[in-house]
Scaffold this active site. Structure first.
Site, PDB file in Angstrom:
ATOM      1  N   TRP A  85     -24.532  19.862   8.028  1.00 35.89           N
ATOM      2  CA  TRP A  85     -23.960  20.713   6.993  1.00 35.89           C
ATOM      3  C   TRP A  85     -22.828  21.516   7.612  1.00 35.89           C
ATOM      4  O   TRP A  85     -22.955  22.049   8.723  1.00 35.89           O
ATOM      5  CB  TRP A  85     -24.995  21.687   6.420  1.00 35.89           C
ATOM      6  CG  TRP A  85     -24.342  22.719   5.536  1.00 35.89           C
ATOM      7  CD1 TRP A  85     -23.890  22.541   4.267  1.00 35.89           C
ATOM      8  CD2 TRP A  85     -24.015  24.068   5.904  1.00 35.89           C
ATOM      9  NE1 TRP A  85     -23.315  23.704   3.809  1.00 35.89           N
ATOM     10  CE2 TRP A  85     -23.372  24.655   4.793  1.00 35.89           C
ATOM     11  CE3 TRP A  85     -24.192  24.825   7.057  1.00 35.89           C
ATOM     12  CZ2 TRP A  85     -22.918  25.969   4.797  1.00 35.89           C
ATOM     13  CZ3 TRP A  85     -23.735  26.145   7.070  1.00 35.89           C
ATOM     14  CH2 TRP A  85     -23.110  26.696   5.943  1.00 35.89           C
TER      15      TRP A  85
ATOM     16  N   GLU B 174     -25.326  17.034   4.060  1.00 35.60           N
ATOM     17  CA  GLU B 174     -25.781  18.015   3.069  1.00 35.60           C
ATOM     18  C   GLU B 174     -24.608  18.636   2.338  1.00 35.60           C
ATOM     19  O   GLU B 174     -23.647  19.111   2.951  1.00 35.60           O
ATOM     20  CB  GLU B 174     -26.593  19.115   3.762  1.00 35.60           C
ATOM     21  CG  GLU B 174     -27.077  20.201   2.829  1.00 35.60           C
ATOM     22  CD  GLU B 174     -27.828  21.301   3.555  1.00 35.60           C
ATOM     23  OE1 GLU B 174     -28.352  22.213   2.880  1.00 35.60           O
ATOM     24  OE2 GLU B 174     -27.899  21.270   4.799  1.00 35.60           O
TER      25      GLU B 174
ATOM     26  N   LYS C 190     -22.883  21.325  -0.713  1.00 38.81           N
ATOM     27  CA  LYS C 190     -23.031  22.695  -1.179  1.00 38.81           C
ATOM     28  C   LYS C 190     -22.030  22.931  -2.304  1.00 38.81           C
ATOM     29  O   LYS C 190     -20.939  22.341  -2.310  1.00 38.81           O
ATOM     30  CB  LYS C 190     -22.793  23.684  -0.034  1.00 38.81           C
ATOM     31  CG  LYS C 190     -23.360  25.070  -0.281  1.00 38.81           C
ATOM     32  CD  LYS C 190     -23.417  25.889   0.998  1.00 38.81           C
ATOM     33  CE  LYS C 190     -24.201  27.183   0.787  1.00 38.81           C
ATOM     34  NZ  LYS C 190     -24.378  27.949   2.036  1.00 38.81           N
TER      35      LYS C 190
ATOM     36  N   ASP D  88     -30.353  20.360  -1.062  1.00 37.99           N
ATOM     37  CA  ASP D  88     -30.889  21.702  -0.870  1.00 37.99           C
ATOM     38  C   ASP D  88     -31.060  22.361  -2.230  1.00 37.99           C
ATOM     39  O   ASP D  88     -30.142  22.365  -3.053  1.00 37.99           O
ATOM     40  CB  ASP D  88     -29.944  22.525   0.010  1.00 37.99           C
ATOM     41  CG  ASP D  88     -30.505  23.885   0.385  1.00 37.99           C
ATOM     42  OD1 ASP D  88     -30.790  24.684  -0.528  1.00 37.99           O
ATOM     43  OD2 ASP D  88     -30.640  24.156   1.585  1.00 37.99           O
TER      44      ASP D  88
ATOM     45  N   HIS E  51     -28.262  24.807  -3.430  1.00 41.91           N
ATOM     46  CA  HIS E  51     -26.856  24.457  -3.248  1.00 41.91           C
ATOM     47  C   HIS E  51     -26.181  23.913  -4.498  1.00 41.91           C
ATOM     48  O   HIS E  51     -25.170  23.218  -4.408  1.00 41.91           O
ATOM     49  CB  HIS E  51     -26.713  23.448  -2.104  1.00 41.91           C
ATOM     50  CG  HIS E  51     -26.859  24.061  -0.765  1.00 41.91           C
ATOM     51  ND1 HIS E  51     -26.549  23.407   0.406  1.00 41.91           N
ATOM     52  CD2 HIS E  51     -27.284  25.294  -0.385  1.00 41.91           C
ATOM     53  CE1 HIS E  51     -26.785  24.192   1.436  1.00 41.91           C
ATOM     54  NE2 HIS E  51     -27.232  25.352   0.984  1.00 41.91           N
TER      55      HIS E  51
ATOM     56  N   HIS F 145     -34.260  20.055   1.364  1.00 40.35           N
ATOM     57  CA  HIS F 145     -34.390  21.426   1.836  1.00 40.35           C
ATOM     58  C   HIS F 145     -34.956  22.226   0.673  1.00 40.35           C
ATOM     59  O   HIS F 145     -34.235  22.599  -0.254  1.00 40.35           O
ATOM     60  CB  HIS F 145     -33.046  21.996   2.281  1.00 40.35           C
ATOM     61  CG  HIS F 145     -32.694  21.637   3.685  1.00 40.35           C
ATOM     62  ND1 HIS F 145     -31.604  22.163   4.339  1.00 40.35           N
ATOM     63  CD2 HIS F 145     -33.294  20.813   4.575  1.00 40.35           C
ATOM     64  CE1 HIS F 145     -31.546  21.673   5.570  1.00 40.35           C
ATOM     65  NE2 HIS F 145     -32.567  20.848   5.715  1.00 40.35           N
TER      66      HIS F 145
ATOM     67  N   ASP G 262     -27.833  30.592  -3.862  1.00 38.82           N
ATOM     68  CA  ASP G 262     -28.374  30.196  -2.560  1.00 38.82           C
ATOM     69  C   ASP G 262     -28.940  31.398  -1.808  1.00 38.82           C
ATOM     70  O   ASP G 262     -28.481  31.761  -0.727  1.00 38.82           O
ATOM     71  CB  ASP G 262     -27.268  29.526  -1.736  1.00 38.82           C
ATOM     72  CG  ASP G 262     -27.822  28.836  -0.504  1.00 38.82           C
ATOM     73  OD1 ASP G 262     -29.015  28.512  -0.490  1.00 38.82           O
ATOM     74  OD2 ASP G 262     -27.051  28.627   0.447  1.00 38.82           O
TER      75      ASP G 262
ATOM     76  N   ASP H  18     -32.119  31.685  -0.776  1.00 37.96           N
ATOM     77  CA  ASP H  18     -33.093  31.227   0.217  1.00 37.96           C
ATOM     78  C   ASP H  18     -34.330  32.114   0.287  1.00 37.96           C
ATOM     79  O   ASP H  18     -34.748  32.524   1.373  1.00 37.96           O
ATOM     80  CB  ASP H  18     -32.429  31.115   1.598  1.00 37.96           C
ATOM     81  CG  ASP H  18     -31.465  29.945   1.669  1.00 37.96           C
ATOM     82  OD1 ASP H  18     -31.853  28.857   1.232  1.00 37.96           O
ATOM     83  OD2 ASP H  18     -30.327  30.128   2.141  1.00 37.96           O
TER      84      ASP H  18
ATOM     85  N   ASP I  17     -36.250  25.479   3.850  1.00 37.22           N
ATOM     86  CA  ASP I  17     -35.057  26.222   4.266  1.00 37.22           C
ATOM     87  C   ASP I  17     -35.005  27.552   3.526  1.00 37.22           C
ATOM     88  O   ASP I  17     -34.462  27.650   2.437  1.00 37.22           O
ATOM     89  CB  ASP I  17     -33.798  25.410   3.993  1.00 37.22           C
ATOM     90  CG  ASP I  17     -32.544  26.070   4.546  1.00 37.22           C
ATOM     91  OD1 ASP I  17     -32.671  27.110   5.226  1.00 37.22           O
ATOM     92  OD2 ASP I  17     -31.435  25.554   4.304  1.00 37.22           O
TER      93      ASP I  17
END
Length: 418
Positions: A185, A226, A228, A259, A262, A286, A294, A296, A326
């Site tokens: 990424w 990956e 985004k 992800d 993302h 992820h 994002d 997380d 993640d």
């Protein structure tokens, strides 16, 4: 196992048997589905390069909860505490910045020897290892570009870093006997209007081609890219978009990484799995929780986590989908964050395995959508918790929230003294 737990287990087995679900077979299958925990929850994505640089690349770990790991030794000790409270197979996902060396090592010069302690530890813990080049928090990524950089010297540095990372990843696979999934990424993008997007993406494509030019047996190493949507400082243009990474993975036969944080806030990766698996051999997930895009957050046993698990299980993607986590929350106990998130992912997998999928699929084929909806809702109330508790006890891990007391004791005896 207490009498009440055993009774609940027997009742659960009988109830699921009525739907032709063999609970013992389910638990055997669950024991083949590892979840790759992410090391960076334990130290707020700081790593051990000891450069003193700030976290960049649109990444932020918010909070100042005491006791974060300051060295690889402390991080491994914290991980052991978390691993002991999570049932079933696990893996560990490392970033390149978690190397160990007495002397500073340039990122394009990392070698397997800088991660040998991790391999020795993983072998003792019975873990596989996954890997990531770290294309952020570095002077040569300060302007927001790495593999797509217009300066060929800077671009070459990051190419060499990713090439060196692949060699580390392959070393993990050879030493531990299980393929390491290495995810690439990059934070590359622009804050405002961008004129020549094509040139940036062409440079990224060419750089990635050079990165993966050395052939490595997938028995030891699997490449992944990956995407985004945008990042802090890259709000208007992200070079490695979803379309770019999907096209690259499909055309170059690499894995694709999705992800959960993302994409646009109204998008979910669970709905993308069945599409991308038609075009790529391997998929890396992820799993995260984007409260506001994002962010997380620690994953919950929520609808999307469950939907992700259902897509894997219903389509029997066991050998093609690699489940990684993640998230990095620095506002709560970091070990508890690992335990909560990983146990939730495993609970979601268990619930998906306990679903009477063949019965539901036949109802769908028959066009009986009324019964399909009714059964989907009714099976949510089946006694999966009794199965989970038995699974935990069989793995010598706490069945319920009593694991929190172990974490609090460790916080008092170890974390509070850092």
């Amino acid at each position: 196992m207490t009498t009440s737990t055993e009774q609940a287990w027997n009742l659960a087995k009988a109830r699921y048997a009525e739907l032709n679900v063999d609970v013992e077979s389910v638990l055997k299958l669950l024991d083949t589905l590892p979840v790759s925990m992410h090391c960076w929850q334990g130290d707020d994505v700081a790593g051990f390069e000891n450069t003193g640089g700030a976290l960049t690349g649109g990444i932020q770990a918010t909070g100042n909860y005491p006791g974060k790991a300051r060295s690889a030794v402390e991080l491994r000790a914290d991980l052991e505490q978390a691993l002991a409270l999570i049932p079933g197979p696990k893996r560990l996902n490392l970033h390149a910045i978690y190397l160990e060396s007495d002397e500073p090592v340039a990122r394009n010069e990392i070698e397997p020897k800088h991660f040998s302690n991790w391999v020795d530890w993983a072998r003792k813990q019975g873990l596989g290892l996954d890997f990531n080049p770290s294309c952020f928090s570095h002077p040569l990524s300060a302007d927001g570009f790495t593999l797509s950089h217009a300066n060929p010297e800077i671009r070459q540095f990051w190419i060499e870093h990713c090439q060196a990372s692949r060699r580390v990843s392959a070393y993990f696979g050879r030493e531990l006997g299980t393929a390491s999934v290495m995810n690439i990424w990059v934070p590359d993008g622009m804050k405002d209007l961008t004129v020549d997007r094509f040139a940036f993406r062409e440079r990224l494509m060419t750089a990635l081609d050079e990165v993966i030019s050395e052939k490595i047996d997938q028995k030891y190493h699997i490449d992944a890219v990956e995407s985004k949507l945008f990042g802090i400082g890259a709000e208007s243009f992200t070079v490695g978009s979803n379309e770019f990474c999907l096209g690259y993975a499909a055309s170059r036969e690499t894995a694709l990484c999705l992800d959960a944080g993302h994409f646009h806030p109204t998008e979910v990766i669970s709905d993308k799995i069945s599409t991308v698996m038609l075009f790529v051999k391997h998929l890396l997930l992820h799993v995260s929780r984007p409260v506001r895009w994002d962010s997380d957050h620690v994953i919950l046993l929520d609808d999307e986590t469950q939907a992700i698990a259902h897509e894997i299980i219903r389509n029997k993607l066991f050998d093609r989908v690699h489940i990684g986590l993640d998230f990095f929350d620095a506002s709560i106990n970091r070990i508890a964050a690992w335990v909560i998130g990983t146990r939730n992912m495993k609970k979601a997998l268990l619930r998906a395995l306990l679903e009477p999928t063949e019965m539901l699929r036949q109802l769908e084929v028959d066009g009986d959508y009324t019964a399909r909806l009714a059964l989907l809702e009714e099976q949510k109330c089946l006694p999966w918790q009794a199965v989970w508790e038995t699974y935990c006890l069989r793995h010598n891990t706490p069945a319920g929230s009593e694991w929190l007391q172990t974490v609090r004791q460790y916080e008092q005896s170890v974390l509070s003294k850092r």
